[in-house]
Design a protein around this motif. Structure first.
Motif, PDB file in Angstrom:
ATOM      1  N   ILE A 810       0.866  -1.190   0.000  1.00  0.00           N
ATOM      2  CA  ILE A 810       0.000   0.000   0.000  1.00  0.00           C
ATOM      3  C   ILE A 810       0.900   1.237   0.000  1.00  0.00           C
ATOM      4  O   ILE A 810       1.726   1.414   0.886  1.00  0.00           O
ATOM      5  CB  ILE A 810      -0.919   0.010   1.244  1.00  0.00           C
ATOM      6  CG1 ILE A 810      -1.751  -1.280   1.326  1.00  0.00           C
ATOM      7  CG2 ILE A 810      -1.816   1.241   1.242  1.00  0.00           C
ATOM      8  CD1 ILE A 810      -2.812  -1.470   0.309  1.00  0.00           C
ATOM      9  N   LEU A 813      -3.151   6.119   1.040  1.00  0.00           N
ATOM     10  CA  LEU A 813      -4.414   5.661   1.613  1.00  0.00           C
ATOM     11  C   LEU A 813      -5.280   6.879   1.905  1.00  0.00           C
ATOM     12  O   LEU A 813      -4.794   7.867   2.456  1.00  0.00           O
ATOM     13  CB  LEU A 813      -4.034   4.906   2.877  1.00  0.00           C
ATOM     14  CG  LEU A 813      -4.994   4.099   3.686  1.00  0.00           C
ATOM     15  CD1 LEU A 813      -4.218   2.966   4.333  1.00  0.00           C
ATOM     16  CD2 LEU A 813      -5.583   4.951   4.776  1.00  0.00           C
ATOM     17  N   THR A 824      -7.310   2.812  -1.362  1.00  0.00           N
ATOM     18  CA  THR A 824      -5.859   2.607  -1.335  1.00  0.00           C
ATOM     19  C   THR A 824      -5.282   2.546  -2.752  1.00  0.00           C
ATOM     20  O   THR A 824      -5.952   2.121  -3.691  1.00  0.00           O
ATOM     21  CB  THR A 824      -5.491   1.288  -0.627  1.00  0.00           C
ATOM     22  OG1 THR A 824      -6.062   0.190  -1.355  1.00  0.00           O
ATOM     23  CG2 THR A 824      -5.970   1.255   0.802  1.00  0.00           C
ATOM     24  N   ASP A 826      -1.689   1.144  -4.737  1.00  0.00           N
ATOM     25  CA  ASP A 826      -0.540   0.270  -4.473  1.00  0.00           C
ATOM     26  C   ASP A 826       0.438   0.227  -5.645  1.00  0.00           C
ATOM     27  O   ASP A 826       1.189  -0.752  -5.797  1.00  0.00           O
ATOM     28  CB  ASP A 826      -1.028  -1.146  -4.138  1.00  0.00           C
ATOM     29  CG  ASP A 826      -1.908  -1.731  -5.237  1.00  0.00           C
ATOM     30  OD1 ASP A 826      -2.029  -1.093  -6.302  1.00  0.00           O
ATOM     31  OD2 ASP A 826      -2.467  -2.832  -5.032  1.00  0.00           O
ATOM     32  N   GLY A1125      -1.403   0.673   6.211  1.00  0.00           N
ATOM     33  CA  GLY A1125      -1.255  -0.158   5.023  1.00  0.00           C
ATOM     34  C   GLY A1125       0.014  -0.989   5.154  1.00  0.00           C
ATOM     35  O   GLY A1125       1.023  -0.511   5.676  1.00  0.00           O
ATOM     36  N   ILE A1131      -4.699  -4.066   4.912  1.00  0.00           N
ATOM     37  CA  ILE A1131      -4.767  -2.915   5.819  1.00  0.00           C
ATOM     38  C   ILE A1131      -5.219  -3.374   7.202  1.00  0.00           C
ATOM     39  O   ILE A1131      -5.933  -4.362   7.330  1.00  0.00           O
ATOM     40  CB  ILE A1131      -5.704  -1.787   5.293  1.00  0.00           C
ATOM     41  CG1 ILE A1131      -7.163  -2.264   5.218  1.00  0.00           C
ATOM     42  CG2 ILE A1131      -5.240  -1.237   3.963  1.00  0.00           C
ATOM     43  CD1 ILE A1131      -8.163  -1.132   5.033  1.00  0.00           C
TER      44      ILE A1131
END
Length: 1215
Positions: A810, A813, A824, A826, A1125, A1131
């Motif tokens: 992550i 966020l 989120t 990534d 994250g 999470i």
């Protein structure tokens, strides 16, 4: 000393000091030939002067002693009475016997006629006589129960406890209370207990145990006789243990009334359930029970007594409850009370750890597991062992550690809910961090049992109705019954050196049938392990064997029959299991390959070559029908009988299916054909799900799942080119697939809906060669190449797949304003929308390129994103629709104004622009390049840095309105806005100077000089809402708190090297994540710690271990929620409940995030929605203008803003 228990190795005399102070003497006694205690004493203390042997006294000495005792109370016996006293003393001269005679003769009158039966001849008889005399004086029932309770208590009882317990005992009350005196509160009189003590003075003595005065027996003989007289009836003992357990549980404290009735001139105890007659009205029920219910005024029984609620760590332990409760609960068989009243009680666990009794707590949990066999207790014990180092070092973190580990498995192990709710209730007293959703990977190791040196020697393994018991057949002809947990061999059968081909158990586990290479079936009584009959399986004349010996090819069992067939044979022999004789043979068209019986035991389905199946009646041996699949090239590998749907499924060796309706068994109708012949790999396993809705077909190269309602393939998982599947099974809820690969020592768990591998469990014993699923329990048996059997709990394995992960770390966020969803990024093409309450991914927003920026409106209904393909997208987050797309410029930063009206798209190369979110129209261009920009709370300025300048750009004109320019060579390191002062900016320069700058006045309000080299490693800089405090971290173990008004710098030591820190919105708490020191002991995989510090006193109010590498830390604006994250794309959400803050105490109780614990319906995972981007742009940005496509869904109206001056450089329109 020989009477000491050996529990703490007390007989080794480690507790006895050899050297004493001058004023201290110790007197101990022991029998010379018991446990070698005298020898150990002589080894410790060599001087023989200290030893006195107590030789048996003669009758005259005893008679003299008795005479002296009587003279002491001015009594004596007559010469006639003395004859009988001398006769008694001639039989026994023990000092205790003399005492008991004295108690008897002291009441004799001189004119009393005595004979040889007036005095007892042994100690035991005299004690019995003593007890009978007390019963005559105080009442038989009262003495019976009172002495019974004192005897059965683990360490004795106090006077007050005895009085309370007797007041709860309806049998005693019925004996001592006159009906006219029935009133609230209902109790026995203390003088009865006082009289009892007086009558048994010298025999019932007081002993100090942990500062409490307990009544105990003075001698073991008294205990033995009391046990014999008062605790011989099992029903009474069970009832008394149960009442003691209720007392120490505090079941009748706090004014709770217990039922008591008086009927037919007798008092009888009444169970409340007697009144719960379903035919009576509820009001009548309540009235009748209230009428006979009385308050017994027994005390509350907390685990600890606290003096000050604000100082929960200052307490006194309720040692009486600690000592007695578990003992009486186990002996009364109250497993539910033991589980929920003790083991699942957070207060008990915390107290045990706090007083250094961690191992005792584990022992009690193991004891409770032995009594109840609840797997929740086993999992809890394993969990506590894994966090032992952590909680012993910091007991306050117990609740957070338990919640982190139990939340992922609570849907699979529902009885842990009770402990989680207890942690919610009592945990915040000690630790203010409460995990709401845990993404921690479940650490789990199975039960292992070494069977032999290599798996080749194992013929078959059968799970049984008991979860921990398995049957194992080995090549050498031995069939063993093992308890996997205790690794004990329970029974063993030797088949007279016959080589075993296979074993089967009937569904009721009454018969065990063994096939041997001698072509015999051995029928055993499974429970007694004795041979009942031996039946030879013979081939018929029609058998297809040409030369050589044909062995039994296979066999199966129905409820009362065994069915077996030879290799290359067309006949199936049917054997009656009860009488052990052959009944008849089924004659099939082709060679038999498999046989399956219907669950009701009426029909046998015989699969053959050329994909043919014949149906026979097991009762009379009649052939009912024969069916052939159109895929007639192969042979029938397996037959599944779906009795609920009246269907029979034939699966061939290539995995093709044909489904037949068996409602009319004599004429089955073909319903569905499913062709899988294209896949060139053989079938290795087939499974029908528990609800008969899915069929799993495991082939060497792929796994397929079919829906039995529509007969379509739902999922297909393919192995890599070099890999082959060994076996695969479905989880209980059917949402996950558990499988193993060839030459690997891991068990893999795949999510069916996403195809994602959620867990990989390492089998340390070697490569897995076989998986067996238990039909009765949700257990999976795996056999390793080293001959080790492992038993896995599929419930716990399934829990691992309940944790959602994106698969990539992550990076950023965002939390919605309502704090109900988390978005989120990534580093992939997707933005994931998570439900904050459940921790599940609900929606995936897919983009054309890699997502670089993402902003949300305050309500969270709209999301604006940008990717590396120079596109911006506006998404409706509720529906997942991409309602608008803009092409043309690569965006470096996206911002949205606080009123959700306008979006700022910053570009590094081209002009940045401000545009209206509702229409997509431009408001203005920004021609300066800004880094790390922020919008002021009044939505007037965009503040950002550009080289050595801090610029405030008007959001309406795009021009630089205010600026602060540093001297040459000085740069701005970091800056923050002050929420409560909209016009003020705090920034730090490279000369270690902190400025508070007013944007409106363009003037410096305050300037603070930091120490030299302070900013060498600046990691983070936070400012409190009122602008009074600044928090600076430099990547070391210190938190630097800077008072911006006084200029003072305070250092607060952290628990490790700080990775990230966040200041709460109200400025009261600092939340930080720190990595632990390398020199610390390994704490079972702890990567870092999440810590909450109260700034008012600098005190750490909560610590929680993180077992995965964190990559992003976020703090919510309203409630103090923490979202982290992790590197694996999961999470974790936490909340802070400071016990000093009464308003926050109710936050957990009202939080949606606990629905998963309270509400069973939350077990069902929502279907994850996937939404893709628009392929055609609605608007294309040039450097000066934007071009809207004609079919744009957005209603574009003129923004009313004039065109700004445009740069000379032209860019092409990107379609």
């Amino acid at each position: 000393m020989e009477q000491l228990s050996d529990a703490d190795e007390a007989r080794k005399l480690w507790w006895l000091p050899v050297h004493l102070p001058r004023t201290v003497r110790i007197v101990v006694s022991t029998l010379p030939n018991k446990h070698g205690i005298l020898q150990k004493l002589r080894h410790l203390i060599h001087d023989e002067r200290y030893y006195v042997e107590l030789i048996q006294r003669d009758r005259k000495v005893c008679s003299q002693m008795l005479k002296q005792q009587l003279l002491g109370v001015k009594r004596k016996v007559t010469s006639g009475q003395q004859i009988y006293v001398n006769e008694a003393l001639a039989k026994c001269t023990l000092p205790m016997f003399v005492n008991l005679i004295y108690r008897e003769v002291v009441h004799w009158r001189s004119h009393k006629d005595v004979d040889d039966k007036s005095l007892c001849s042994t100690v035991h008889e005299s004690i019995e006589q003593l007890f009978y005399s007390v019963e005559n004086k105080l009442g038989q029932r009262f003495v019976f129960r009172a002495l019974g309770y004192i005897t059965m208590a683990k360490a004795g009882l106090t006077e007050v406890e005895l009085e309370d317990i007797l007041s709860l005992d309806n049998i005693v009350l019925g004996d001592v209370i006159v009906p006219s005196y029935l009133k609230n509160p209902l109790r026995i009189s203390y003088d009865l207990v006082a009289k009892l003590k007086e009558e048994l003075e010298g025999y019932l003595v007081e002993r100090q145990v942990r500062n409490v005065t307990l009544m105990v027996w003075a001698n073991r003989h008294l205990h033995l006789i009391a046990q014999k007289l008062y605790l011989s009836n099992e029903e009474d003992v069970h009832q008394m243990h149960s009442l003691l357990a209720e007392y120490f549980l505090g079941a009748w404290s706090g004014g709770r009334k217990k039922i008591f009735t008086y009927d037919n001139n007798h008092f009888t105890s009444l169970n409340i359930s007697h009144h719960k007659n379903p035919h009576h009205q509820q009001s009548h029920e309540k009235t009748s029970s209230d009428k006979y219910s009385y308050d017994r005024q027994t005390p509350e029984q907390p685990w600890v007594f606290q003096c000050n609620l604000l100082e929960p760590d200052i307490f006194f332990v309720n040692h009486r409850k600690m000592t007695e409760l578990v003992y009486h609960l186990t002996r009364s068989g109250r497993t539910d009370d033991l589980m929920f009243g003790v083991i699942m009680n957070f207060s008990w666990l915390y107290t045990m750890i706090k007083i250094g009794q961690f191992e005792k707590a584990i022992t009690d949990i193991d004891l409770a597991y032995t009594c109840s066999q609840e797997k929740e207790l086993k999992f809890l014990a394993t969990t506590l062992r894994s966090i032992k180092v952590k909680v012993l070092k910091n007991p306050a973190s117990l609740s957070a550690e338990l919640q982190q580990r139990l939340l992922p498995v609570v849907t699979s192990l529902p009885k842990l809910r009770h402990l989680l709710l207890e942690c919610d209730k009592d945990g915040p007293k000690y630790c203010s961090i409460v995990p709401l959703h845990s993404s921690m990977d479940v650490t789990y190791s199975p039960e292992r049992l070494p069977l032999c040196s290599s798996y080749i020697q194992i013929v078959e393994i059968l799970p049984t109705l008991a979860p921990n018991i398995v049957l194992v057949a080995l090549e050498d002809g031995s069939i063993s019954t093992w308890d996997v947990e205790s690794r004990q061999l329970l029974r063993q059968i030797d088949t007279a050196r016959s080589v075993v081909l296979g074993i089967r158990l009937t569904t009721d586990e009454k018969y065990l049938v063994v096939a041997t290479t001698k072509n015999t079936l051995l029928i055993y009584d499974n429970h007694k392990s004795c041979l009942l009959s031996e039946v030879e399986i013979k081939g018929s004349k029609h058998s297809g064997v040409t030369g050589g010996v044909a062995f039994i090819n296979g066999f199966t069992l129905s409820t009362h029959h065994a069915l077996a067939w030879l290799e290359a044979s067309k006949d199936v022999s049917v054997i009656d299991l009860v009488y052990g004789w052959p009944l008849y043979q089924f004659h099939c068209w082709y060679e038999v390959t498999c046989v399956q019986c219907s669950p009701d035991g009426m029909y046998a389905f015989c699969g053959q070559y050329l994909n043919t199946t014949s149906v026979f009646h097991l009762g009379n041996g009649e052939k009912l029908s024969t069916v052939t699949s159109e895929f007639s090239g192969g042979f029938v590998k397996s037959i599944l009988v779906l009795d609920t749907l009246n269907q029979m499924v034939m699966i061939d060796n290539e995995g093709s299916l044909s489904v037949w309706n068996t409602k009319e068994i004599t004429n089955p109708k073909l319903m569905e054909d499913y062709d899988c012949r294209g896949d060139e790999s053989e079938v290795v396993g087939i499974e029908l799900s528990e609800d008969q809705r899915s069929i799993l077909i495991c082939k060497a190269r792929s796994i397929e799942v079919l829906d039995t309602k529509i007969w379509k393939m739902l999922e297909k998982f393919k192995a890599k080119r070099t890999e082959r599947f060994v076996a695969a099974v479905l989880s209980k809820n059917g949402q996950s697939i558990v499988a193993s690969m060839e030459n690997t020592s891991s068990i893999f768990v795949w999510r069916r809906d996403s195809g994602q591998c959620m867990a990989s469990l390492i089998e340390i014993s070697g490569a897995i060669v076989k998986l067996i699923k238990s039909a009765h329990h949700n257990l999976l048996l795996s056999v390793a190449s080293s001959g080790v059997l492992s038993v896995w709990d599929i419930d716990i394995i399934t829990a691992m797949s309940n944790i959602d992960k994106t698969g990539k770390k992550i990076q950023t966020l965002q939390l919605t304003g309502r704090e109900d969803y988390v978005f989120t990024m990534d580093g992939s093409e997707a933005v994931h929308k998570w439900n904050f309450s459940t921790g599940f991914i609900e929606t995936v927003f897919k983009h054309e390129g890699m997502v670089e920026n993402c902003v949300l409106t305050s309500s969270g209904d709209l999301m604006v994103t940008s990717d590396d393909k120079s596109s911006q997208y506006i998404w409706q987050t509720n529906t997942g629709e991409n309602i608008f797309r803009i092409n043309g410029q690569r965006i470096s930063q996206l911002l949205i104004t606080h009123n959700d009206q306008f979006v700022v798209s910053l570009c590094e190369q081209n002009a940045s622009r401000v545009w209206r979110l509702a229409t997509g129209n431009k408001v203005c261009n920004i021609l300066v390049s800004l880094q790390n920009a922020l919008i002021t709370t009044a939505n007037t300025f965009l503040v950002g840095t550009s080289k050595n300048k801090l610029l405030a750009v008007s959001l309406w004109s795009g021009s630089v309105s205010k600026k602060f320019v540093c001297d040459d060579g000085i740069s701005i390191v970091n800056f923050k806005l002050i929420p409560d002062c909209p016009d003020c900016v705090v920034f730090i320069t490279s000369t270690e100077t902190v400025f508070i700058w007013s944007v409106a006045d363009e003037s410096v309000c305050r300037r603070v000089q930091l120490p030299a080299n302070f900013l060498k490693n600046l990691e983070d800089f936070q400012i409190s809402p009122n602008g009074k405090l600044g928090i600076v971290s430099k990547g070391d173990e210190n938190i630097n708190v800077l008072d911006l008004h006084s200029g003072k710098l305070r250092l607060v030591h952290a628990a490790g090297i700080i990775w990230r820190q966040k200041l709460s919105r109200d400025g009261r708490y600092l939340v930080y994540v720190c990595f632990r020191n390398c020199d610390e002991d390994d704490e079972a995989g702890v990567v870092s710690n999440l810590i909450v510090m109260r700034l008012a006193d600098g005190k750490s109010i909560g610590t929680c271990s993180l077992y995965k590498t964190p990559t992003f830390l976020s703090l919510s604006q309203r409630a103090l929620n923490i979202i982290i994250g992790f590197e694996d794309g999961s999470i974790g959400t936490y909340t802070v409940v400071d016990r000093v803050d009464a308003a926050l105490k109710i936050k957990i109780a009202t939080s949606n995030s606990r629905q998963i614990v309270n509400n069973a319906s939350q077990k069902v995972r929502p279907k994850c929605g996937n939404h893709s981007f628009k392929t055609v742009a609605d608007c294309t940005w040039r450097e000066s203008t934007e071009v809207f496509s004609r079919d744009s869904p957005i209603n574009v109206s003129d923004s009313g803003e004039g065109e700004s001056t445009t740069p000379t450089k032209k860019t092409e329109v990107l379609q």
